[in-house]
Design a protein around this motif. Sequence first.
Motif, PDB file in Angstrom:
ATOM      1  N   GLY A  71      41.269  29.062  30.950  1.00  0.00           N
ATOM      2  CA  GLY A  71      42.493  28.670  31.645  1.00  0.00           C
ATOM      3  C   GLY A  71      43.162  29.877  32.263  1.00  0.00           C
ATOM      4  N   PRO A  72      44.263  29.632  32.973  1.00  0.00           N
ATOM      5  CA  PRO A  72      44.962  30.731  33.640  1.00  0.00           C
ATOM      6  C   PRO A  72      45.468  31.751  32.625  1.00  0.00           C
ATOM      7  CG  PRO A  72      45.827  28.591  34.351  1.00  0.00           C
ATOM      8  CD  PRO A  72      44.928  28.335  33.177  1.00  0.00           C
ATOM      9  N   GLY A  73      45.515  33.010  33.029  1.00  0.00           N
ATOM     10  CA  GLY A  73      46.038  34.027  32.119  1.00  0.00           C
ATOM     11  C   GLY A  73      45.596  35.417  32.520  1.00  0.00           C
ATOM     12  N   LEU A  74      45.861  36.355  31.618  1.00  0.00           N
ATOM     13  CA  LEU A  74      45.527  37.761  31.867  1.00  0.00           C
ATOM     14  C   LEU A  74      44.030  37.935  32.065  1.00  0.00           C
ATOM     15  CD1 LEU A  74      47.767  39.626  29.282  1.00  0.00           C
ATOM     16  CD2 LEU A  74      47.736  39.995  31.760  1.00  0.00           C
ATOM     17  N   ALA A  95      44.658  35.698  36.387  1.00  0.00           N
ATOM     18  CA  ALA A  95      43.825  34.681  37.035  1.00  0.00           C
ATOM     19  C   ALA A  95      44.625  33.387  37.136  1.00  0.00           C
ATOM     20  CB  ALA A  95      42.549  34.445  36.220  1.00  0.00           C
ATOM     21  N   VAL A  96      44.660  32.816  38.336  1.00  0.00           N
ATOM     22  CA  VAL A  96      45.391  31.560  38.559  1.00  0.00           C
ATOM     23  C   VAL A  96      44.512  30.585  39.321  1.00  0.00           C
ATOM     24  CG1 VAL A  96      47.670  32.676  38.582  1.00  0.00           C
ATOM     25  CG2 VAL A  96      46.432  32.393  40.737  1.00  0.00           C
ATOM     26  N   GLU A  97      44.827  29.303  39.187  1.00  0.00           N
ATOM     27  CA  GLU A  97      44.087  28.280  39.942  1.00  0.00           C
ATOM     28  C   GLU A  97      44.479  28.331  41.411  1.00  0.00           C
ATOM     29  OE1 GLU A  97      41.827  26.404  38.604  1.00  0.00           O
ATOM     30  OE2 GLU A  97      42.273  26.232  36.460  1.00  0.00           O
ATOM     31  N   ASP A  98      45.758  28.641  41.667  1.00  0.00           N
ATOM     32  CA  ASP A  98      46.291  28.495  43.015  1.00  0.00           C
ATOM     33  C   ASP A  98      47.422  29.511  43.215  1.00  0.00           C
ATOM     34  OD1 ASP A  98      47.678  27.733  45.310  1.00  0.00           O
ATOM     35  OD2 ASP A  98      47.604  25.587  44.848  1.00  0.00           O
TER      36      ASP A  98
END
Lengths: 143, 143
Positions: B74-77, B12-15
């Motif tokens: 936050g971003p991550g697996l 999962a990423v913000e952008d």
Amino acid sequence: MLLERIHHVAYAVEDIDAALPELIERYGMRVGIRERMEEQGVEAVALDVGPDRLELIQPIDPEGSVARFLERRGPGLHHVGYAVGDLDAALEELRSAGAELIDERPRRGLGGHMIAFVHPHSAGGVLTELVQSERSGRHGDRT
Amino acid sequence: MLLERIHHVAYAVEDIDAALPELIERYGMRVGIRERMEEQGVEAVALDVGPDRLELIQPIDPEGSVARFLERRGPGLHHVGYAVGDLDAALEELRSAGAELIDERPRRGLGGHMIAFVHPHSAGGVLTELVQSERSGRHGDRT
């Protein structure tokens, strides 16, 4: 650097023995090598998923990073391991590019593979393990 | 049920566009299919890692589950996808065993694969995607 393939995914669990039956009986995984890795503060077991691998890691050091991960986030996905052709060269390349390495030098991982961790900040937000690939053919390094 | 292999890991990423350059330039991943998946509230891109696949997912629905994941952790697996030979049969087997399914029926995933999610409670603590395997040989479903 070129990542050759996904080597394994790792799940952090409170108790390997409690987690195993579901993964074996419900999902058909097969148990492989199991090891206490004092230096990393974990016990780990490899599960074969066809040609691929899942690792379960359980803290044995209550001050270690996996114990802290479980306290903070609970059981779940911990890291992804990728095979590289030349681990020393990969680390040197990352270092030169300013990447944040957790392991400056290769060290021994589960089953005797040489491995090194890269900080999530320098790997797409995910804790990333680089695994020295030991062969040219796929999965030959597991035999 | 038998999981045939790891089909993909998803970050999962913000952008997506901000995350791509590092993964391409530093780690040698190759960009594959990219899609907006309105129903899941995400935009997703597949990255080839040799014969394997990494998916980046970015929320497009601020109320969706991936947006909430990013807010919370936050971003991550985010999840792991596993290939199964018969997705309908796998879901029926899990349902009969009392497993908690997120998708009761297969639905369309990235690139047109039929997929279904299983709740972490019923899959070793990890959000798990089952992907209908479309062939007998490895990776034939990606061509």
